[in-house]
Write an enzyme that holds these catalytic residues in place. Structure first.
Site, mmCIF file in Angstrom:
data_model
loop_
_atom_site.group_PDB
_atom_site.id
_atom_site.type_symbol
_atom_site.label_atom_id
_atom_site.label_comp_id
_atom_site.label_asym_id
_atom_site.label_seq_id
_atom_site.Cartn_x
_atom_site.Cartn_y
_atom_site.Cartn_z
ATOM 1 N N TYR A 1 0.628 -1.149 -0.152
ATOM 2 C CA TYR A 1 -0.155 0.405 -0.213
ATOM 3 C C TYR A 1 0.850 1.006 0.123
ATOM 4 O O TYR A 1 0.738 1.988 -1.047
ATOM 5 C CB TYR A 1 -1.142 -0.308 1.373
ATOM 6 C CG TYR A 1 -1.928 1.602 0.924
ATOM 7 C CD1 TYR A 1 -2.887 1.274 0.523
ATOM 8 C CD2 TYR A 1 -1.561 2.057 1.908
ATOM 9 C CE1 TYR A 1 -3.636 2.407 0.714
ATOM 10 C CE2 TYR A 1 -2.717 3.719 1.915
ATOM 11 C CZ TYR A 1 -4.147 3.343 1.857
ATOM 12 O OH TYR A 1 -4.716 4.044 1.534
ATOM 13 N N SER A 2 1.804 1.132 1.112
ATOM 14 C CA SER A 2 2.844 2.829 1.068
ATOM 15 C C SER A 2 3.645 2.921 -0.072
ATOM 16 O O SER A 2 3.695 4.028 -1.101
ATOM 17 C CB SER A 2 3.726 2.167 1.797
ATOM 18 O OG SER A 2 2.800 1.810 3.125
#
Length: 248
Positions: A155-156
């Site tokens: 996600y990051s």
């Protein structure tokens, strides 16, 4: 509520059936615009559109499928003849798991929805905007894309990729009537939290100087201006909505 002028502007919102996307849709409609909800679940997209306004449209579109995106964009070009705004809000967090335990298929899915989905929609909506020499694109990133969060590496990485993509695309189109910007909201109380552990949610909350999560209406207010004709100069930029957590 200040009324941003979006009169008769057609705005596509991916992931617009719930959460941040739906709140943005409400603000667009309140400002006089027409919303096209794209969501993986077509029934939810149509239901959300009906709740937004009689003029809004709902379409089942898988943003990870570039052919499906191409077909949906072509349909809008035929029926509306224009797309004035695009909000790339479709996203998933993926599992909370150390990188050394992360499954390759989970990594790929998170990248596909968040980052590749953003590319796919821009790739096929932008030609419609450029034909009319007008458009506003808002890509929804995250504070995780600025500083990273442990145990959600995919996600990051995807959200950081969205920031890089936004900067590049905004500069590409700087001599046109299309502006491309990103927002980096902190955590909001939306269904996306359902996939996270209580411990991880607490980890994010205590790092916000405002000592609360951002409200979806606060996000929608900023996006409404970014979608408006008033945003005629700023492009390739990132707008912070982190409550003081990431002030750069």
């Amino acid at each position: 509520m200040n009324r941003i002028d979006l009169k008769d502007r057609a705005v596509v919102i991916t992931g617009g059936a719930q959460g941040i996307g739906y709140a943005i849709g409400e603000r667009v409609v309140a400002s006089g615009g027409v919303v096209v909800v794209w969501d993986l679940n077509g029934d939810k997209a149509r239901d959300a559109a009906a709740r937004l306004s009689s003029a809004s449209l709902g379409m089942g579109v898988d943003v990870t499928d570039i052919d499906a995106v191409s077909e949906a964009a072509a349909e809008l070009d035929r029926t509306l003849g224009r797309v004035d705004g695009l909000v790339n809000c479709a996203g998933i967090t993926g599992p909370v798991r150390p990188t050394v335990e992360y499954l390759a298929e989970d990594w790929q899915k998170v990248i596909d929805v968040n980052l590749n989905g953003t590319f796919n929609t821009c790739r096929h909506i932008l030609p419609i905007m450029l034909k009319n020499d007008y458009g506003r694109v808002v890509n929804v990133s995250s504070v995780a894309g600025k500083e990273g969060n442990p145990n959600i590496a995919a996600y990051s990485a995807a959200k950081a990729g969205i920031l890089g993509f936004t900067k590049s695309l905004g500069k590409e189109l700087a001599r046109t009537g299309v502006a491309v910007n990103a927002i980096t909201p902190g955590t909001a109380d939306t269904p996306i939290l359902d996939g996270l552990t209580p411990e991880f949610i607490d980890y994010m909350r205590v790092r916000i100087p405002r000592e609360r999560f951002v409200d979806v209406t606060e996000i929608a207010a900023m996006v409404a201006w970014l979608l408006s004709e008033e945003n005629s100069f700023t492009t390739a930029a990132t707008f912070d909505l982190s409550g003081g957590r990431t002030t750069y």
